[in-house]
Design a protein around this motif. Structure first.
Motif, short mmCIF file in Angstrom:
data_model
loop_
_atom_site.label_atom_id
_atom_site.label_comp_id
_atom_site.label_asym_id
_atom_site.label_seq_id
_atom_site.Cartn_x
_atom_site.Cartn_y
_atom_site.Cartn_z
N PRO A 298 0.81 -1.20 0.00
CA PRO A 298 0.00 0.00 0.00
C PRO A 298 0.85 1.26 0.00
N ALA A 299 0.19 2.40 -0.06
CA ALA A 299 0.86 3.70 -0.09
C ALA A 299 1.66 3.91 1.18
N PRO A 300 2.62 4.84 1.16
CA PRO A 300 3.45 5.09 2.34
C PRO A 300 2.62 5.34 3.58
N LYS A 301 3.09 4.79 4.67
CA LYS A 301 2.40 4.95 5.94
C LYS A 301 3.43 5.27 7.00
N GLU A 302 3.30 6.41 7.61
CA GLU A 302 4.25 6.80 8.64
C GLU A 302 3.92 6.10 9.94
N LYS A 303 4.96 5.75 10.67
CA LYS A 303 4.78 5.11 11.96
C LYS A 303 4.16 6.11 12.93
N PRO A 304 3.05 5.76 13.58
CA PRO A 304 2.41 6.72 14.48
C PRO A 304 3.28 7.03 15.68
N ALA A 305 3.19 8.28 16.13
CA ALA A 305 3.96 8.69 17.31
C ALA A 305 3.46 7.95 18.54
N ALA A 306 4.35 7.65 19.43
CA ALA A 306 3.98 6.96 20.66
C ALA A 306 4.81 7.51 21.81
N LYS A 307 4.27 7.32 23.00
CA LYS A 307 5.00 7.79 24.17
C LYS A 307 6.23 6.92 24.35
N GLY A 308 7.32 7.52 24.75
CA GLY A 308 8.53 6.74 24.93
C GLY A 308 9.69 7.64 25.32
N VAL A 309 10.86 7.30 24.86
CA VAL A 309 12.07 8.02 25.20
C VAL A 309 12.07 9.38 24.52
N ALA A 310 12.45 10.40 25.25
CA ALA A 310 12.51 11.75 24.68
C ALA A 310 13.72 11.87 23.76
N GLU A 311 13.59 12.69 22.72
CA GLU A 311 14.70 12.94 21.82
C GLU A 311 15.78 13.74 22.54
N PRO A 312 17.01 13.29 22.50
CA PRO A 312 18.10 14.08 23.09
C PRO A 312 18.48 15.24 22.17
N ASP A 313 19.19 16.21 22.72
CA ASP A 313 19.62 17.34 21.90
C ASP A 313 20.74 16.93 20.94
N GLY A 314 21.61 16.05 21.40
CA GLY A 314 22.73 15.63 20.56
C GLY A 314 22.60 14.18 20.17
N TYR A 315 23.74 13.53 19.95
CA TYR A 315 23.76 12.14 19.54
C TYR A 315 23.90 11.22 20.75
N ASP A 319 25.52 2.82 25.14
CA ASP A 319 24.33 1.98 25.32
C ASP A 319 23.41 2.08 24.10
N TYR A 320 23.94 1.71 22.95
CA TYR A 320 23.21 1.90 21.69
C TYR A 320 22.02 0.96 21.54
N ARG A 321 22.02 -0.18 22.21
CA ARG A 321 20.88 -1.08 22.14
C ARG A 321 19.99 -0.82 23.34
N ALA A 322 19.05 0.09 23.17
CA ALA A 322 18.15 0.51 24.24
C ALA A 322 16.93 1.14 23.60
N PRO A 323 15.83 1.30 24.34
CA PRO A 323 14.63 1.94 23.79
C PRO A 323 14.96 3.28 23.14
N VAL A 324 14.35 3.55 22.01
CA VAL A 324 14.62 4.74 21.21
C VAL A 324 13.39 5.66 21.22
N PRO A 420 15.82 -3.21 15.69
CA PRO A 420 14.96 -2.56 16.69
C PRO A 420 15.77 -2.08 17.89
N GLU A 421 15.32 -0.96 18.46
CA GLU A 421 15.99 -0.38 19.63
C GLU A 421 17.49 -0.20 19.37
N CYS A 422 17.78 0.39 18.22
CA CYS A 422 19.16 0.63 17.83
C CYS A 422 19.35 2.13 17.63
N TRP A 423 20.04 2.76 18.55
CA TRP A 423 20.26 4.20 18.47
C TRP A 423 21.16 4.58 17.29
N MET A 424 21.88 3.63 16.75
CA MET A 424 22.78 3.97 15.65
C MET A 424 22.02 4.48 14.43
#
Length: 469
Positions: A298-315, A319-324, A420-424
């Motif tokens: 089907p046509a492009p479908k964006e992943k819906p936003a969900a509650k979780g880890v906040a976006e950091p300001d930097g990189y 601990d790269y294998r953790a909830p994103v 999954p759960e890969c910060w890289m």
């Protein structure tokens, strides 16, 4: 150790290793019945190289081209240890343990039954069982007491646990026998069994799960698999672990730590090879064989936003294998369905940034080094290690230049992923935005979600910043 006991303990690879030969071949350093205290002898493992004992022609487990799932698991172990892999090749038959691990030519056997007494076992990392392979429509239950089997042609290898059940249920007259102990470089009995089911020469094949799943995937993904129902007195499922020498406690603990840390990656490898796996309750974990072709998405479908880890300001720098986070500001976040649709609607460059071990510094051109391989999304580019939070200046410049090339100077969409759960993948997509790319997509589900969706994977080696174009 009786022949029957050894047979049960050493059953592996979908063939029964000849018990008397292996038991007699065990060198004095092994203690099949009594294990000496682990503190008696120091570890003798070569810490500069992962030395693996393996069969050079035994797919789906291993071959000398690195195409088996045990080759892939070895690459994960080597990546964690940050060392290259060196193989000692020997056919998986009588004398295998003695001539490889026992003679200290290598330090690790990737897959052995956890009940194997010829060597020390790590913690188990998967559990598999015998399965029935049959064509869609037969609706078999897995029980050898199923009346439907009375009129079926049944493929079996003698001297396996399922062969004894065939006799118990009076089905010998329906059995077609396939060889058990063969030269795996020339004969593939399970491949032939699965092919015969697909071509209606057999109605059902009773096969060790990892072999069955792989050949179903390769020959006919429409075939069905169901675990053979267990019966009292006959063991059908086996926990699989890694095998090492006795008296090497540090090596065992190091491997167990890696097995815990990378369990999801190892499971993804097994899933990609369609290995039937049982959960802790002995129930089958659903694994779909990968089809070679898929219908239009089907046509492009964006992943819906969900509650979780906040976006950091930097990189993210550790601990790269953790909830994103649920999203990445400046990028479109999609799931597998959305990425499929996007690939139909836009010109997309797929960028895998899963890490890969680098060639150790100081290792000369005359020293063995084999670049790791990885099963990733078909058509992707594996820009290994470009998702670390900190890159050297030359790596940063090379990454930007490679993205410019792949995007055709910004005309194509760049879609970043790993697992999954890969910060890289989050880091890499964020870094692309910082370079000024405005067509950036983040696919946090990565290869595992893609594989679970039944989409195609292919093996490749990593791009390195110094690679000539």
């Amino acid at each position: 150790m009786t022949g029957a006991t050894a047979l049960r303990a050493l059953h592996r690879f979908g063939i029964a290793l000849l018990a008397i030969g292996l038991a007699g071949a065990a060198p004095g350093g092994f203690a099949p019945h009594v294990q000496a205290a682990e503190t008696v002898n120091p570890d003798v493992v070569d810490r500069t190289t992962l030395r693996v004992c393996a069969d050079p022609g035994n797919l789906p487990y291993s071959n000398d081209k690195g195409e088996g799932f045990e080759n892939k698991i070895a690459e994960i172990i080597a990546e964690e240890l940050d060392v290259p892999i060196a193989y000692t090749w020997f056919p998986q038959t009588i004398g295998f343990v003695r001539r490889t691990l026992g003679e200290k030519r290598c330090d690790l056997i990737i897959g052995v039954a956890a009940t194997n007494e010829l060597m020390q076992n790590t913690n188990p990392y998967y559990n598999s069982t015998y399965v029935m392979v049959y064509r869609a429509g037969a609706d078999l239950t897995g029980s050898l007491g199923d009346p439907a089997l009375k009129g079926m042609r049944i493929g079996v290898q003698p001297r396996t646990p399922v062969a004894s059940l065939i006799a118990r249920h009076g089905l010998l007259g329906h059995m077609k026998s396939y060889p058990l102990v063969v030269d795996t470089r020339r004969e593939k009995p399970v491949r032939q069994m699965v092919s015969d089911v697909s071509s209606d020469k057999l109605d059902v094949a009773l096969v060790w799960g990892p072999l069955a799943g792989y050949w179903v995937r390769e020959i006919d993904p429409s075939l069905k698999m169901v675990p053979v129902a267990p019966e009292a007195g006959t063991r059908l499922s086996y926990l699989m672990s890694m095998g090492i020498r006795y008296n090497e406690p540090d090596w065992k603990h190091a491997l167990n730590r890696i097995l815990r840390k990378r369990k999801d990656d190892i499971a993804a490898v097994l899933t990609a090879y369609n290995v039937p796996m049982l959960d802790r309750k002995g129930k089958l974990i659903e694994v779909a064989a990968q089809p070679r072709d898929k219908p239009a998405s089907p046509a492009p479908k964006e992943k819906p936003a969900a509650k979780g880890v906040a976006e950091p300001d930097g990189y993210r720098v550790e601990d790269y294998r953790a909830p994103v986070p649920a999203k990445l500001t400046g990028a479109r976040t999609v799931d597998a369905e959305g990425l499929l649709g996007l690939m139909k609607a836009e010109d997309v460059a797929l960028i895998d940034v899963f890490p890969a071990a680098r060639k150790p510094e100081g290792r000369g051109d005359d020293q063995l080094w084999r670049e790791p391989k990885r099963a990733t999304i078909k058509g992707a580019h594996w820009l290994a290690n470009m998702g670390f939070g900190k890159l050297h200046a030359d790596e940063d410049a090379a990454f930007k230049a490679e993205l410019l090339r792949l995007s055709e100077d910004g005309k194509r969409t760049l879609a970043f992923f790993c697992e999954p759960e890969c910060w890289m993948s989050w880091n890499a997509a964020k870094r692309a935005i910082s370079y000024g790319f405005d067509k950036v997509v983040w696919f946090p589900g990565g290869v595992s979600e893609w594989n679970e969706a039944g989409e195609l994977l292919e093996e490749m080696r990593p791009w390195r910043p110094h690679d000539p174009k």
